[in-house]
Design a protein around this motif. Structure first.
Motif, mmCIF file in Angstrom:
data_model
loop_
_atom_site.group_PDB
_atom_site.id
_atom_site.type_symbol
_atom_site.label_atom_id
_atom_site.label_comp_id
_atom_site.label_asym_id
_atom_site.label_seq_id
_atom_site.Cartn_x
_atom_site.Cartn_y
_atom_site.Cartn_z
ATOM 1 N N GLU A 156 0.840 -1.214 0.000
ATOM 2 C CA GLU A 156 0.000 0.000 0.000
ATOM 3 C C GLU A 156 0.870 1.258 0.000
ATOM 4 O O GLU A 156 0.418 2.331 -0.412
ATOM 5 N N ALA A 157 2.135 1.140 0.418
ATOM 6 C CA ALA A 157 3.069 2.274 0.390
ATOM 7 C C ALA A 157 4.208 1.995 -0.590
ATOM 8 O O ALA A 157 5.328 2.496 -0.426
ATOM 9 N N LEU A 158 3.912 1.185 -1.598
ATOM 10 C CA LEU A 158 4.913 0.794 -2.601
ATOM 11 C C LEU A 158 6.193 0.273 -1.927
ATOM 12 O O LEU A 158 7.308 0.545 -2.355
ATOM 13 N N ASN A 159 5.982 -0.464 -0.835
ATOM 14 C CA ASN A 159 7.078 -1.128 -0.104
ATOM 15 C C ASN A 159 8.170 -0.149 0.354
ATOM 16 O O ASN A 159 9.363 -0.483 0.346
ATOM 17 N N ALA A 160 7.734 1.045 0.741
ATOM 18 C CA ALA A 160 8.692 2.026 1.283
ATOM 19 C C ALA A 160 9.225 1.517 2.621
ATOM 20 O O ALA A 160 8.528 0.845 3.386
ATOM 21 N N PHE A 161 10.467 1.869 2.893
ATOM 22 C CA PHE A 161 11.144 1.414 4.119
ATOM 23 C C PHE A 161 10.718 2.265 5.312
ATOM 24 O O PHE A 161 11.102 3.435 5.395
ATOM 25 N N ALA A 199 9.762 1.815 -3.173
ATOM 26 C CA ALA A 199 9.843 3.243 -3.550
ATOM 27 C C ALA A 199 10.779 4.003 -2.624
ATOM 28 O O ALA A 199 10.727 5.235 -2.570
ATOM 29 N N GLY A 200 11.644 3.277 -1.892
ATOM 30 C CA GLY A 200 12.680 3.946 -1.107
ATOM 31 C C GLY A 200 12.260 4.210 0.327
ATOM 32 O O GLY A 200 11.293 3.625 0.828
ATOM 33 N N ALA A 201 12.987 5.105 0.966
ATOM 34 C CA ALA A 201 12.690 5.425 2.367
ATOM 35 C C ALA A 201 11.275 5.978 2.477
ATOM 36 O O ALA A 201 10.774 6.615 1.551
ATOM 37 N N ASP A 202 10.637 5.707 3.622
ATOM 38 C CA ASP A 202 9.275 6.195 3.835
ATOM 39 C C ASP A 202 9.307 7.708 4.053
ATOM 40 O O ASP A 202 9.767 8.192 5.086
ATOM 41 N N VAL A 203 8.840 8.422 3.044
ATOM 42 C CA VAL A 203 8.934 9.881 3.091
ATOM 43 C C VAL A 203 8.025 10.435 4.196
ATOM 44 O O VAL A 203 8.343 11.446 4.829
ATOM 45 N N LYS A 204 6.932 9.716 4.477
ATOM 46 C CA LYS A 204 5.999 10.210 5.497
ATOM 47 C C LYS A 204 6.579 10.089 6.906
ATOM 48 O O LYS A 204 6.160 10.784 7.807
ATOM 49 N N PHE A 259 17.372 7.390 -8.120
ATOM 50 C CA PHE A 259 17.715 7.927 -6.796
ATOM 51 C C PHE A 259 17.051 9.303 -6.690
ATOM 52 O O PHE A 259 17.680 10.324 -7.018
ATOM 53 N N PRO A 260 15.772 9.366 -6.238
ATOM 54 C CA PRO A 260 15.086 10.663 -6.203
ATOM 55 C C PRO A 260 15.437 11.516 -4.993
ATOM 56 O O PRO A 260 14.856 12.597 -4.820
ATOM 57 N N GLU A 261 16.387 11.065 -4.180
ATOM 58 C CA GLU A 261 16.695 11.787 -2.943
ATOM 59 C C GLU A 261 16.964 13.267 -3.188
ATOM 60 O O GLU A 261 16.460 14.136 -2.467
ATOM 61 N N ASN A 264 15.876 15.188 -5.343
ATOM 62 C CA ASN A 264 14.641 15.931 -5.624
ATOM 63 C C ASN A 264 13.977 16.375 -4.329
ATOM 64 O O ASN A 264 13.184 17.315 -4.313
ATOM 65 N N LEU A 265 14.280 15.654 -3.236
ATOM 66 C CA LEU A 265 13.707 15.988 -1.922
ATOM 67 C C LEU A 265 14.687 16.799 -1.069
ATOM 68 O O LEU A 265 14.421 17.074 0.095
ATOM 69 N N GLY A 266 15.851 17.096 -1.637
ATOM 70 C CA GLY A 266 16.854 17.845 -0.872
ATOM 71 C C GLY A 266 17.624 16.986 0.116
ATOM 72 O O GLY A 266 18.192 17.473 1.093
HETATM 73 N N1 COA Z 1 7.229 6.777 1.267
HETATM 74 C C1 COA Z 1 5.993 6.691 1.771
HETATM 75 N N2 COA Z 1 4.903 6.428 1.031
HETATM 76 C C2 COA Z 1 5.099 6.262 -0.290
HETATM 77 C C3 COA Z 1 6.358 6.336 -0.882
HETATM 78 C C4 COA Z 1 7.467 6.588 -0.054
HETATM 79 N N3 COA Z 1 8.717 6.631 -0.525
HETATM 80 N N4 COA Z 1 6.237 6.138 -2.215
HETATM 81 C C5 COA Z 1 4.928 5.937 -2.434
HETATM 82 N N5 COA Z 1 4.237 6.009 -1.276
HETATM 83 C C6 COA Z 1 2.791 5.863 -1.088
HETATM 84 C C7 COA Z 1 2.060 7.057 -1.620
HETATM 85 O O1 COA Z 1 2.067 8.105 -0.685
HETATM 86 C C8 COA Z 1 0.699 6.462 -1.868
HETATM 87 O O2 COA Z 1 0.006 6.336 -0.642
HETATM 88 P P1 COA Z 1 -1.427 7.091 -0.417
HETATM 89 O O3 COA Z 1 -2.320 6.457 -1.439
HETATM 90 O O4 COA Z 1 -1.766 6.752 0.992
HETATM 91 O O5 COA Z 1 -1.168 8.524 -0.677
HETATM 92 C C9 COA Z 1 1.005 5.049 -2.336
HETATM 93 O O6 COA Z 1 2.323 4.769 -1.880
HETATM 94 C C10 COA Z 1 0.981 4.896 -3.846
HETATM 95 O O7 COA Z 1 1.855 5.867 -4.396
HETATM 96 P P2 COA Z 1 1.412 6.935 -5.513
HETATM 97 O O8 COA Z 1 2.308 8.121 -5.403
HETATM 98 O O9 COA Z 1 -0.041 7.181 -5.440
HETATM 99 O O10 COA Z 1 1.737 6.097 -6.832
HETATM 100 P P3 COA Z 1 2.162 6.683 -8.250
HETATM 101 O O11 COA Z 1 2.178 5.522 -9.179
HETATM 102 O O12 COA Z 1 1.355 7.863 -8.606
HETATM 103 O O13 COA Z 1 3.683 7.202 -8.064
HETATM 104 C C11 COA Z 1 5.979 7.013 -7.359
HETATM 105 C C12 COA Z 1 4.683 6.268 -7.735
HETATM 106 C C13 COA Z 1 6.972 5.967 -6.894
HETATM 107 C C14 COA Z 1 6.537 7.751 -8.581
HETATM 108 C C15 COA Z 1 5.675 8.048 -6.243
HETATM 109 O O14 COA Z 1 4.928 7.385 -5.228
HETATM 110 C C16 COA Z 1 6.892 8.633 -5.601
HETATM 111 O O15 COA Z 1 7.520 9.519 -6.195
HETATM 112 N N6 COA Z 1 7.246 8.185 -4.365
HETATM 113 C C17 COA Z 1 8.323 8.739 -3.611
HETATM 114 C C18 COA Z 1 9.638 8.154 -4.080
HETATM 115 C C19 COA Z 1 10.805 8.739 -3.334
HETATM 116 O O16 COA Z 1 11.031 9.939 -3.333
HETATM 117 N N7 COA Z 1 11.604 7.858 -2.708
HETATM 118 C C20 COA Z 1 12.858 8.185 -2.104
HETATM 119 C C21 COA Z 1 12.756 8.691 -0.736
HETATM 120 S S1 COA Z 1 14.366 9.112 -0.105
#
Ligand code: COA
Length: 259
Positions: free
Chosen positions: A21-26, A62-67, A132-134, A136-138
């Motif tokens: 549900e969180a795209l397997n974020a860590f 999708a990497g580290a849990d941004v939330k 590596f989108p890090e 992009n998040l600074g």
């Molecule tokens: N941390 C926490 N939650 C994440 C996440 C992350 N890294 N990546 C995705 N999710 C969550 C989304 O918030 C969403 O949850 P929600 O429905 O409760 O809002 C769910 O996973 C599905 O992601 P969503 O963004 O809706 O899918 P998408 O297909 O539109 O986009 C990505 C996919 C991967 C491009 C986009 O989710 C993204 O850019 N994620 C962040 C990647 C990132 O920056 N990772 C590195 C962190 S250092």
């Protein structure tokens, strides 16, 4: 639901990042459970190869849990800067000499890509994408910046690390980030088939050879040869090193035991 599924089948450990549900974020639970899985895999003599993948059809990770990031920053600031920390994660430096295979079934970003870079074999679904989108998040990525140039060369690594855009599976293959691109539905089966193939080889010889390949990256040639020759002698003294040639002479498959 556990954040990581850990299953043992015959000689193979299957590790699945399990927050689809969180795209397997860590998040914290996933780090903890993943660490336990790698440590168990490393210590269990019955396990010879690990396959790591992501749950669901969209993401490896999708990497580290941004939330969770605000909280983690507070935790980190409580830790002393001078306390050297390598962690016990494969992606942050845990030494595992048994072979590891990543079955990359979708998004493979940030820490997910760092984990994949720490694996020996990378098999990608044609739907996978990498980045590596890090930046992009600074945020800076460190272990990814250390590992990526060793796998894809400095130019390709800097493109991934400094631009932060995603590349598709074909581009990942072209830069040697993955060894194979396969139809989406067969990515896990291909990884398992490779794991089974690896299990037919002498496990101590495999581990010794892997350790020499990685460790010698940081050693002068002569030191690497001395280290490697010492390890080779240990393997040569094993039962398996007698079983292999004996099976060849008897025209049968060797029965390796890992001792
Ligand atoms: N941390 C926490 N939650 C994440 C996440 C992350 N890294 N990546 C995705 N999710 C969550 C989304 O918030 C969403 O949850 P929600 O429905 O409760 O809002 C769910 O996973 C599905 O992601 P969503 O963004 O809706 O899918 P998408 O297909 O539109 O986009 C990505 C996919 C991967 C491009 C986009 O989710 C993204 O850019 N994620 C962040 C990647 C990132 O920056 N990772 C590195 C962190 S250092």
């Amino acid at each position: 639901m556990p954040a990581v599924l850990y299953e043992k089948r015959d000689r193979i450990a299957f590790i699945t990042l399990n927050r689809p549900e969180a795209l397997n974020a860590f998040n914290r639970e996933m780090h903890q459970q993943l660490r336990e899985a790698w440590l168990d895999f490393r210590e269990d003599d019955n396990l010879w190869v690990a396959v790591v993948t992501g749950a669901g059809e969209r993401a490896f990770s999708a990497g580290a849990d941004v939330k969770e990031m605000g909280q983690r920053r507070e935790e980190q600031s409580r830790r002393s800067f001078w306390e050297t920390w390598f962690g016990e994660d494969l992606q942050s430096g845990l030494e595992v000499w048994k072979p590891t295979i990543a079955a990359i079934n979708g998004y493979c970003l940030g820490e997910g890509l760092t984990l994949v870079l720490a694996c020996d074999f990378r098999i990608a679904s044609e739907r996978a994408s990498f980045g590596f989108p890090e930046v992009n998040l600074g945020i800076a990525t460190i272990v990814g910046a250390i590992r990526a140039p060793q796998v894809v060369g400095l130019g390709n690594a800097l493109e991934l690390l400094l631009v932060g855009d995603r590349v598709d599976a074909q581009r990942a293959y072209d830069m040697s980030l993955v060894q194979r691109v396969v139809p989406h539905d067969s990515v896990r089966a291909e990884a398992e088939a490779l794991a089974q193939r690896l299990c037919r080889n002498g496990p101590l010889a495999v581990r010794c050879t892997k350790e020499v390949a990685y460790r010698s990256l940081q050693l002068p040639f002569r030191d690497a040869v001395r280290m490697g020759e010492s390890l080779r002698r240990l393997v040569a003294a094993s039962e398996d090193a007698r079983e292999g040639p004996q099976a060849f002479r008897e025209k049968r498959e060797p029965q390796f035991k890992g001792r």
